[in-house]
Design an enzyme around this catalytic site. Structure first.
Site, short mmCIF file in Angstrom:
data_model
loop_
_atom_site.label_atom_id
_atom_site.label_comp_id
_atom_site.label_asym_id
_atom_site.label_seq_id
_atom_site.Cartn_x
_atom_site.Cartn_y
_atom_site.Cartn_z
N LYS A 68 -2.15 -1.47 -3.87
CA LYS A 68 -3.04 -0.31 -3.80
C LYS A 68 -2.21 0.96 -3.91
O LYS A 68 -1.19 1.04 -3.24
CB LYS A 68 -3.77 -0.35 -2.46
CG LYS A 68 -4.71 0.79 -2.22
CD LYS A 68 -5.28 0.69 -0.83
CE LYS A 68 -6.15 1.89 -0.57
NZ LYS A 68 -6.59 1.98 0.79
N LYS B 55 0.85 -1.19 0.00
CA LYS B 55 0.00 0.00 0.00
C LYS B 55 0.89 1.23 0.00
O LYS B 55 1.70 1.42 0.91
CB LYS B 55 -0.92 0.00 1.23
CG LYS B 55 -1.78 1.25 1.31
CD LYS B 55 -2.83 1.15 2.40
CE LYS B 55 -3.63 2.44 2.49
NZ LYS B 55 -4.70 2.34 3.49
N SER C 283 -10.32 5.64 -4.47
CA SER C 283 -11.29 6.74 -4.60
C SER C 283 -10.85 7.81 -5.60
O SER C 283 -11.67 8.32 -6.36
CB SER C 283 -11.53 7.36 -3.23
OG SER C 283 -10.32 7.82 -2.66
#
Ligand code: PBG
Length: 329
Positions: A254, A196, A280
């Site tokens: 991610k 991440k 998002s």
């Protein structure tokens, strides 16, 4: 060699293109992120995520039924925690009657077969908007991972099938796995956010949960001491391999689009399923460009998820999941 080989033959009609297509998107590819809030009758659009909503538990029921009927069988739950319940330790996260615990039960109640994954991280519960407990301006790793283990057990007790730690502390997968085993939750899985990155693409998500790091003296302004530097590649492999050794059932990269090189590399390296989170900011960018009439929304949406799957994603967490499934059905 030309003219013995003419590659365009395999592109002459939709029928032949369909026959030779390598990457096919199906409802089974998706994990649907859901934002849950307190209250009744709430379906509130997130300003920076057009057509994406926060639901109160009563309306979450309808949404979950709709997803199931569309063939979307897995959800990833996030909660927006009221300000008065936030602290530095994230105590509310362990409340057996907290919003997350009630949300898990709500989903399982209306749709027992739905696979429920839960976000395990402190930030929505933290007054500081950080994924760890802070002491003297430092995010303290080892007390945080003990806490994340307790939080995971609490989610498992409420009925979660998988916990999804998104915090990037060292050793949290082992700490969570051991706690789940100790409490008898041997079938509860772990989807680890393994690679991440400290990305600027999470902005709209932090709006959705009101969970951005605060601007205060002696509090880190960003998440760069735990999330990964976007410049790094080998580190992603190291992180992922360690998570698998510690007991992760599924690993994740991610964000999505900007990190597809990492996705392919991890996919070639490991033998567990690889998830990708199309985050998002990726969603917001396309919505904004489509609103302006600058991009063809549906075509670009499909191209993006196809690219993510082609890069090696076995699972895609995406805010577009519902739109995509409606489009392809
Ligand atoms: C927090 C968390 C974040 C996301 C998922 N879990 C934000 C962050 O790390 O600050 C981002 C998801 C998205 O942008 O869609 N633990």
């Amino acid at each position: 060699m030309y003219p013995l080989r003419r590659n365009r033959r395999l592109r002459t009609s939709e029928a032949i293109r369909g026959l030779v297509r390598e990457t096919i998107i199906t409802p089974n590819d998706f994990l649907v992120p859901l934002f849950v809030v307190e209250g009744k009758g709430v379906k509130a659009e997130i300003a920076s995520m057009p057509s994406y909503f926060r639901y109160s538990l009563d309306l979450l029921e309808q949404e979950v039924k709709e997803l199931w009927n569309l063939g979307l069988k897995s959800v990833l739950l996030f909660v927006k925690v009221p300000d008065n319940l936030k602290d530095n330790q994230g105590k509310e996260a362990l409340n057996p009657d907290g919003l997350m615990q009630r949300a898990i039960k709500t989903v399982k109640n209306v749709c027992p077969e739905m696979l429920v994954m839960t976000d395990v991280a402190l930030d929505p519960y933290s007054v500081y908007g950080h994924d760890g407990i802070i002491e003297n301006g430092v995010i303290v790793n080892d007390i945080t991972i003990d806490f994340l283990a307790e939080m995971s057990v609490s989610h498992a007790q409420a009925g979660a099938n998988f916990v999804a730690p998104s915090d990037m502390m060292d050793g949290r997968i082992l700490s969570i796995r051991e706690a789940l085993e100790d409490e008898g939750f041997t079938d509860t899985g772990i989807m680890s956010y393994s690679a991440k990155y400290a990305s600027a693409f999470y902005g709209p998500f932090r709006d959705a949960l009101d969970s951005a790091p605060v601007d205060m003296v002696n509090i880190p302004k960003d998440k760069k001491t735990y999330q990964m530097d976007p410049s790094n590649r080998f580190e992603a492999i190291r992180e992922t391999e360690m998570d698998i050794d510690e007991g992760a059932d599924i690993v994740m990269v991610k964000p999505g689009l900007c990190y597809l090189d990492i996705v392919r590399e991890i996919k070639n390296e490991v033998d567990v399923p690889v998830a990708v989170y199309q985050v998002s900011g990726e969603y917001a960018m396309l919505k904004a460009a489509a609103e302006k009439g600058w991009l063809d929304h549906d075509a670009v949406m499909m191209e993006q998820v196809t690219a993510i799957k082609r890069a090696g994603a076995d699972i895609i967490a995406s805010y577009f999941a519902k739109d995509i499934v409606k489009l392809i059905s």
